[in-house]
Design an enzyme around this catalytic site. Structure first.
Site, PDB file in Angstrom:
ATOM      1  N   SER A   6       6.407   4.985 -13.031  1.00 42.46           N
ATOM      2  CA  SER A   6       7.504   5.942 -13.251  1.00 42.46           C
ATOM      3  C   SER A   6       7.446   6.406 -14.706  1.00 42.46           C
ATOM      4  O   SER A   6       6.438   6.966 -15.130  1.00 42.46           O
ATOM      5  CB  SER A   6       8.850   5.288 -12.903  1.00 42.46           C
ATOM      6  OG  SER A   6       9.910   6.210 -13.063  1.00 42.46           O
TER       7      SER A   6
ATOM      8  N   HIS B 134       6.818   8.359  -9.686  1.00 43.48           N
ATOM      9  CA  HIS B 134       8.088   9.067  -9.552  1.00 43.48           C
ATOM     10  C   HIS B 134       7.969  10.420 -10.245  1.00 43.48           C
ATOM     11  O   HIS B 134       7.914  10.501 -11.468  1.00 43.48           O
ATOM     12  CB  HIS B 134       9.226   8.273 -10.196  1.00 43.48           C
ATOM     13  CG  HIS B 134       9.493   6.956  -9.546  1.00 43.48           C
ATOM     14  ND1 HIS B 134      10.273   5.986 -10.138  1.00 43.48           N
ATOM     15  CD2 HIS B 134       9.105   6.448  -8.346  1.00 43.48           C
ATOM     16  CE1 HIS B 134      10.340   4.937  -9.331  1.00 43.48           C
ATOM     17  NE2 HIS B 134       9.631   5.195  -8.237  1.00 43.48           N
TER      18      HIS B 134
ATOM     19  N   ASP C  35      11.876  -0.312  -8.596  1.00 42.99           N
ATOM     20  CA  ASP C  35      11.059   0.115  -7.464  1.00 42.99           C
ATOM     21  C   ASP C  35       9.698  -0.581  -7.525  1.00 42.99           C
ATOM     22  O   ASP C  35       9.094  -0.684  -8.588  1.00 42.99           O
ATOM     23  CB  ASP C  35      10.882   1.634  -7.503  1.00 42.99           C
ATOM     24  CG  ASP C  35      10.284   2.202  -6.231  1.00 42.99           C
ATOM     25  OD1 ASP C  35      10.388   1.547  -5.174  1.00 42.99           O
ATOM     26  OD2 ASP C  35       9.721   3.312  -6.291  1.00 42.99           O
TER      27      ASP C  35
END
EC number: 3.1.1.61
Length: 389
Positions: free
Chosen positions: A205, A233, A329
């Protein structure tokens, strides 16, 4: 005879100054919206609200912000031109680029990352749509808070305390007619899986684009023999650009995954923005399965769906890597990978832009290794060549 017992003093909890945020955008509507969101948070304050990059460059030394939200398209001096000038005046300034979802702006955002921007955030085409505005608000505040944590200042008390710099507001123009270090506490490590991995999964991310380009450049020998699937992401358009950058960095084919596409060695597959990328069995083949379902862990694409779906195909023959990023995540999916007999490697804190995702995996005790970014590629090459140490 009385005995005096000294009571142990309880130290006061450490308190921090609110994060000082400089909002730079030529739209008074966007500036007002962002400023209201920031002022509603107890741990941040709008230090300056400015209309152009030139205003930001001229005032940054006086305002002393911790974080700057910098629009890309502005009059007088645009964001990409202001970026190096701001960093020259305040080296540790955290700069988050903001832009609409166009290919040109995506390219500029990637250039900004290479010039020292900490992250980027896509602006919705319209803030009138409640869901789009709420996603923008959530992402913006999370990025400011997570990235700003690196530069938070403790509250100064006593006679030597220094007053915070003044708050600066933009002067609107007259209307124109018609126009880390690694954690000190050792973390539990697991042994590498005894099963030889047959696929490499990567989740990332914040800070991920730069980390991914470094990593894929180091693992050419792995890519040549095994498929590599990545979830970063990132919104649509941006993932298209990222795939092109990964292809150049690795000198191997890289593209956004296509629904139903057969997964083959020698390829890098990137989850397209706005869709989860899973894998599935179809006949005798393993294929990409794109999922337009709801966000997972506030993200779409998310890492967990990729990790979890891969277990049905490769069982224990999985090597999963969790790189820099905010949130957690990849931790749940990583747990499932390890439970199925696979292995997880996490990036260490010192080399991560934000040690959220890899930190969650590390603290869950599921990692076979927690390594600096520049050592992960070497480790993967050895593991995929048969080293189980």
């Amino acid at each position: 005879m009385s005995i005096a017992v000294a009571s142990a003093s309880i130290p006061e909890p450490v308190r921090y100054e609110p994060l000082r945020v400089m909002v730079v955008d030529d739209s008074v509507v966007i500036r007002g919206l962002i400023s209201r969101w920031i002022e509603a948070e107890p741990d941040m304050v709008v230090a300056a609200s400015l209309r152009t990059g030139l205003d930001a460059v001229n005032q940054v030394e006086r305002v002393k912000p911790d974080v700057a939200l910098l629009d890309i398209e502005m009059p007088e001096l645009d964001g990409i031109s202001a970026l190096p000038q701001l960093l020259a005046k305040q080296r540790n300034l955290i700069i988050i680029m903001a832009s609409t979802l166009t290919r040109r702006n995506a390219e500029i955002s990637f250039k900004a990352l290479s010039l020292g921007a900490a992250d980027y955030i896509p602006k919705p085409e319209s803030t009138r749509e409640a869901s789009a505005a709420e996603i923008f608000r959530h992402d913006l505040l999370q990025k400011v808070r997570s990235l700003g944590a690196r530069v938070r200042r403790k509250v100064q008390t006593g006679p030597g305390a220094v007053a915070a710099p003044a708050i600066v507001r933009a002067r609107e123009p007259a209307p124109v007619p018609a126009a880390g270090h690694a954690p000190a506490v050792p973390l539990l490590r697991r042994a590498l899986s005894l099963t030889a991995p047959r696929v490499l999964l990567i989740g990332s991310s914040t800070g991920g684009p730069q980390a991914l380009m470094t990593l894929v450049a180091d693992i050419g020998a792995v890519i040549d023999r095994f498929p590599v699937l990545i979830t970063q992401h990132m919104p649509p358009t941006f993932t298209t650009i990222l795939a092109e950058h990964l292809a150049r960095a690795s000198r191997r084919p890289a593209h956004e995954g296509i629904d139903g596409e057969i997964i083959k060695p020698g390829q890098i597959y990137l989850a397209p923005g706005g869709k989860h990328m899973r894998v599935a069995r179809q006949g005798g083949n393993t294929v990409i399965a794109l999922d337009d379902g709801p966000a997972v862990n506030f993200c779409k694409p998310a890492v967990d769906p990729l990790f979890i779906s891969a277990i049905e195909v490769w069982q224990s023959a999985i090597m999963a890597v969790v790189l820099t990023g905010m949130g957690s995540d990849g931790m749940r999916g990583g747990k499932d990978v390890v439970a199925a007999g696979g292995s997880v490697i996490a990036q260490d804190e010192a080399s991560s832009v934000v040690w959220g995702m890899p930190g969650a995996a590390a603290n869950a005790g599921i990692c076979a290794a927690i390594l600096p970014l520049n050592q992960i590629g070497q480790k993967l090459v050895r593991v995929f060549a048969g080293d189980r140490s």
